[in-house]
Scaffold this active site. Structure first.
Site, PDB file in Angstrom:
ATOM      1  N   GLY A 217       0.823  -1.206   0.000  1.00 52.06           N
ATOM      2  CA  GLY A 217       0.000   0.000   0.000  1.00 52.06           C
ATOM      3  C   GLY A 217       0.854   1.251   0.000  1.00 52.06           C
ATOM      4  N   PRO A 219       2.411   4.919   1.012  1.00 56.93           N
ATOM      5  CA  PRO A 219       2.884   5.371   2.325  1.00 56.93           C
ATOM      6  C   PRO A 219       1.750   5.992   3.135  1.00 56.93           C
ATOM      7  CG  PRO A 219       4.346   6.147   0.602  1.00 56.93           C
ATOM      8  CD  PRO A 219       3.172   5.519  -0.080  1.00 56.93           C
ATOM      9  N   THR A 221      -0.780   4.574   4.543  1.00 56.66           N
ATOM     10  CA  THR A 221      -2.105   3.968   4.485  1.00 56.66           C
ATOM     11  C   THR A 221      -2.362   3.054   5.671  1.00 56.66           C
ATOM     12  OG1 THR A 221      -1.134   2.395   2.948  1.00 56.66           O
ATOM     13  CG2 THR A 221      -2.553   4.084   2.012  1.00 56.66           C
ATOM     14  N   LYS A 223      -0.049   0.494   6.985  1.00 56.71           N
ATOM     15  CA  LYS A 223       0.516  -0.856   6.932  1.00 56.71           C
ATOM     16  C   LYS A 223       1.118  -1.248   8.279  1.00 56.71           C
ATOM     17  CE  LYS A 223       3.162   0.324   3.450  1.00 56.71           C
ATOM     18  NZ  LYS A 223       2.674   1.686   3.194  1.00 56.71           N
ATOM     19  N   GLU A 440      -5.433  31.506 -10.908  1.00 49.76           N
ATOM     20  CA  GLU A 440      -6.379  30.684 -10.141  1.00 49.76           C
ATOM     21  C   GLU A 440      -7.821  30.984 -10.542  1.00 49.76           C
ATOM     22  OE1 GLU A 440      -5.392  28.185  -8.506  1.00 49.76           O
ATOM     23  OE2 GLU A 440      -3.270  28.715  -8.548  1.00 49.76           O
ATOM     24  N   HIS A 443      -8.605  28.877 -13.554  1.00 53.00           N
ATOM     25  CA  HIS A 443      -8.946  27.492 -13.200  1.00 53.00           C
ATOM     26  C   HIS A 443     -10.389  27.426 -12.709  1.00 53.00           C
ATOM     27  CE1 HIS A 443      -5.100  25.545 -13.596  1.00 53.00           C
ATOM     28  NE2 HIS A 443      -4.501  26.249 -12.650  1.00 53.00           N
ATOM     29  N   ASP A 516       0.665  22.415 -14.042  1.00 53.73           N
ATOM     30  CA  ASP A 516      -0.604  22.205 -14.739  1.00 53.73           C
ATOM     31  C   ASP A 516      -0.357  21.554 -16.085  1.00 53.73           C
ATOM     32  OD1 ASP A 516      -1.819  23.536 -12.688  1.00 53.73           O
ATOM     33  OD2 ASP A 516      -1.907  25.459 -13.736  1.00 53.73           O
TER      34      ASP A 516
HETATM   35  P1  ADP Z   1       2.498   3.019   6.611  1.00 51.46           P
HETATM   36  O1  ADP Z   1       3.182   2.007   7.431  1.00 51.46           O
HETATM   37  O2  ADP Z   1       1.543   2.439   5.623  1.00 51.46           O
HETATM   38  O3  ADP Z   1       3.383   4.035   5.973  1.00 51.46           O
HETATM   39  P2  ADP Z   1       1.491   3.813   9.146  1.00 51.46           P
HETATM   40  O4  ADP Z   1       0.878   2.550   9.583  1.00 51.46           O
HETATM   41  O5  ADP Z   1       2.822   4.127   9.697  1.00 51.46           O
HETATM   42  O6  ADP Z   1       1.549   3.878   7.570  1.00 51.46           O
HETATM   43  O7  ADP Z   1       0.471   4.983   9.441  1.00 51.46           O
HETATM   44  C1  ADP Z   1       0.871   6.166  10.063  1.00 51.46           C
HETATM   45  C2  ADP Z   1      -0.209   6.674  10.967  1.00 51.46           C
HETATM   46  O8  ADP Z   1      -1.348   7.063  10.231  1.00 51.46           O
HETATM   47  C3  ADP Z   1      -0.718   5.639  11.941  1.00 51.46           C
HETATM   48  O9  ADP Z   1       0.053   5.610  13.092  1.00 51.46           O
HETATM   49  C4  ADP Z   1      -2.130   6.105  12.216  1.00 51.46           C
HETATM   50  O10 ADP Z   1      -2.140   7.097  13.204  1.00 51.46           O
HETATM   51  C5  ADP Z   1      -2.544   6.734  10.911  1.00 51.46           C
HETATM   52  N1  ADP Z   1      -3.315   5.795  10.086  1.00 51.46           N
HETATM   53  C6  ADP Z   1      -2.950   5.320   8.880  1.00 51.46           C
HETATM   54  N2  ADP Z   1      -3.895   4.503   8.384  1.00 51.46           N
HETATM   55  C7  ADP Z   1      -4.877   4.450   9.299  1.00 51.46           C
HETATM   56  C8  ADP Z   1      -6.125   3.754   9.372  1.00 51.46           C
HETATM   57  N3  ADP Z   1      -6.555   2.945   8.382  1.00 51.46           N
HETATM   58  N4  ADP Z   1      -6.884   3.925  10.472  1.00 51.46           N
HETATM   59  C9  ADP Z   1      -6.477   4.736  11.465  1.00 51.46           C
HETATM   60  N5  ADP Z   1      -5.315   5.408  11.452  1.00 51.46           N
HETATM   61  C10 ADP Z   1      -4.512   5.284  10.385  1.00 51.46           C
HETATM   62 ZN    ZN Z   2      -2.517  26.266 -12.063  1.00 49.97          ZN
END
Ligand code: ADP
Ligand code: ZN
Length: 628
Positions: A217, A219, A221, A223, A440, A443, A516
């Site tokens: 996934g 960054p 998200t 993981k 702007e 746009h 753009d």
């Molecule tokens: P990755 O490892 O994918 O880069 P992280 O797990 O380190 O991302 O996420 C960083 C922070 O973002 C987490 O500590 C949390 O606070 C927040 N976060 C990310 N995804 C979620 C989610 N699905 N639900 C709740 N908090 C999230």
């Molecule tokens: Zn522009």
């Protein structure tokens, strides 16, 4: 090591040497005046010595200074007087180097001096003077090396041990409830949790346990969060290490770390090993940058060996995360290794709302705040961005001494996160500002005049972060996975709106539209080569630059699967799409020149124009010009 750290190290050494010298100085009896032995004997003979401690090399004595003026050389007498008084105002402490003198004790006795034999234990002195400080020094040094190890300066320490970089949490506090918006991924990992909770039961049933699960996934998200939640739910230790930390300068270190990691995991089983940034170490062999990377290959091989060698029945499960699965060595993905893949997408609107809810749990929200609205304003945001927004909003409210976080704080937070911190103190010259305002406004007007474009929610010309001088925020009415040709064309128009406005107003263009144009060109190229939206080329998809998720070794040079002639036609078609869009936009903005001027002026005045103000402006101009 950066400059600041280096400076700190220098100060550390200087300070330590200072302390060392001070200790020496103190212990050598600096508080006592040093006088020659002959003078000591004179004082003794004159009955001025009251008490003496006879050490191996030195004699420390208390001397009554009254009437010694004529007994000593003037300089020594002054020096003696200048010393702080010891037990009584006339007494001074002196030190003299001991000379081999058999008569000393007799004379001391004759003068009725109380004296003691070994006053100072030479061992004690050496101990205090040198060994203790050096010991301290070594301790502090070791401690610094340990700390420095993470930043790559600890080359000598902990070589081959992953302890310095391995983070072990015997109990993570994260639960599945803390992970929102990615329910499918959670479900897929539920089985792993069940197994870790009661491995025996699973074994009895003969269930097949995955050894390694790869979480894929973008960054932020979630993981890492998800992996921790698996450990938390199962109540097992969480051993985490980052792939980039395996790869060291010295050949063999990484491999030793892998061995050490697995050894530790076996001891703690059942447990979870989490390898973040697996791509850093698991890059396909043979596509490394400079003349091959022996170290990384060795480390990777060691990881493969270890994964094959251990049995997940013992209760060790390896989770790994990457955002670039396509560059992983295929060997990592074979059965018995990371053969399960869990994909985490950026959350959709419902997911974003759920994530915002999780993070807003500990924040006091005013009743007007609707997290669904915040979610609607943040398409494309990952979980980490959303967590950041809640945090920023709370901070903003706190700065303004509010009791609760209000919608305005969220807007501010979104702005911040979208384009970096506001830089109000960055002064743009008035001419630049005007250019940005027209850009702007262009746009925004094009977006408002296109049936398939997202409505404009906000226009701003406050410079933010690097690069973005202003922005037009469009609020999609829904998340989109499929786009029609007409919608793409409208988006193309909106992208060109800024530049065309500049052309119309100034007859000249600025560099501000570079991003753009890049995006417009990319979009047009995609339409032609991937979506089959060009009549001339037909429904053919050319260069699919998007690699299939788990393909085998990617070629360094993506081979082009069409002829020179086709390439030319593609370029022509892309050019035509952009040109046609340019013409359409020029027409629109020429027609709406009045609105363009008015909106730009409003922007210059207010810097930020919200949707309501924009609607009012458009309505009044429609009325005035009679254009429907
Ligand atoms: P990755 O490892 O994918 O880069 P992280 O797990 O380190 O991302 O996420 C960083 C922070 O973002 C987490 O500590 C949390 O606070 C927040 N976060 C990310 N995804 C979620 C989610 N699905 N639900 C709740 N908090 C999230
Ligand atoms: Zn522009």
């Amino acid at each position: 090591m950066d400059g600041k750290k280096q400076q700190l190290t220098v100060w550390y050494w200087l300070g330590l040497i200072g302390v060392l010298l001070a200790m020496q100085f103190y212990l050598l009896g600096s508080r006592a005046a040093t006088i020659p032995y002959s003078e000591f004997k004179t004082l003794l003979a004159a009955g001025k010595v009251q008490q003496a401690s006879v050490g191996a090399d030195t004699i420390v004595a208390e001397v009554d200074v009254t009437g010694t003026q004529n007994l000593l050389p003037a300089a020594d007498y002054q020096q003696l007087l200048a010393r702080p008084a010891s037990t009584s105002p006339t007494l001074r402490r002196i030190v003299t180097d001991r000379v081999e003198d058999p008569q000393l004790t007799t004379q001391l006795q004759a003068a009725h001096v109380t004296y003691s034999g070994v006053a100072q234990n030479p061992w004690l002195r050496t101990l205090l003077g040198w060994i203790v400080p050096i010991g301290l020094l070594v301790l502090v040094w070791v401690w610094m090396m340990r700390r420095g190890a993470g930043s790559g300066s600890g080359l000598m320490m902990g070589v081959g041990q992953s302890k310095a970089k391995l983070y072990v949490e015997s109990q993570t506090k994260v639960r599945f409830a803390d992970v929102a918006g990615i329910d499918e991924a959670k479900q897929e990992l539920e089985e792993v949790v069940q197994f870790l909770r009661s491995p025996e039961r699973f074994r009895g049933l003969g269930g097949k346990i995955p050894k390694g699960v790869l979480i894929v996934g973008a960054p932020g998200t979630g993981k890492t969060l998800l992996a921790k939640a698996v450990a938390g739910e199962a109540g097992v230790p969480f051993l985490s290490i980052s792939g980039s930390e395996f790869v060291e300068m010295f050949v063999g270190v990484g491999a030793a770390r892998v061995r050490d990691l697995f050894a530790q995991a076996q001891q703690r089983a059942p447990c979870i090993i989490f390898i973040d940034e697996l791509d850093a170490l698991g890059k396909a062999r043979g596509i490394s940058g400079l003349n091959g990377n022996d170290e990384r290959e060795q480390t990777l091989n060691q990881l493969l060996v270890q994964m094959d060698g251990f049995d997940s029945q013992n209760g060790v499960i390896i989770l790994a995360a990457t955002n670039r699965p396509e560059i992983l060595d295929p060997a990592l993905l074979r059965p018995g290794r990371f053969d399960r893949h869990v994909a985490i997408d950026r959350p959709d609107i419902k997911g974003r709302e759920a994530i915002l809810k999780v993070h807003a749990k500990n924040v006091v929200l005013s009743p007007e705040v609707d997290l669904a609205v915040v979610a609607a304003k943040t398409p494309g945001f990952a979980g980490a961005d959303l967590a950041n927004i809640v945090n920023e909003a709370a901070l903003h409210a706190a700065r303004e001494n509010k009791k609760a976080v209000e919608p305005r704080d969220f807007d501010e937070a979104i702005d911040r996160v979208v384009a970096g911190l506001e830089k109000r103190n960055r002064v743009m010259n008035p001419k630049e500002k005007e250019t940005v305002a027209y850009h702007e406004a262009g746009h925004a007007l094009v977006a408002e005049s296109r049936a398939h474009a997202d409505r404009v929610s906000k226009i701003s010309i406050i410079p933010r972060g690097i690069g973005a001088l202003g922005y037009t925020q469009q609020l999609p009415t829904e998340d989109r996975y499929l786009l029609k040709r007409s919608e793409l064309l409208d988006r193309l128009d909106v992208l060109l709106g800024g530049r065309v406005a500049e052309e119309l107003v100034y007859g000249d263009v600025s560099t501000g539209a570079q991003d753009d144009l890049q995006r417009a060109t990319d979009m047009a190229r995609h339409m032609v080569t991937q979506y089959g939206m060009s009549e001339r080329l037909g429904q053919v998809a050319f260069d699919s630059t998007r690699p299939s998720p788990f393909l085998t070794v990617p070629q360094a040079n993506q081979s082009v699967n069409y002829s020179e002639a086709t390439a030319r036609v593609i370029d022509e078609e892309v050019g035509r799409l952009i040109r046609e869009a340019h013409d359409r936009v020029t027409q629109t903005l020429t027609q709406q020149r009045g609105s363009l001027e008015a909106l730009a002026r409003l922007l210059l005045e207010k810097e930020v124009v919200e949707r309501s103000a924009l609607e009012a402006l458009l309505a009044s101009h429609r009325g005035a010009s009679g254009v429907a």
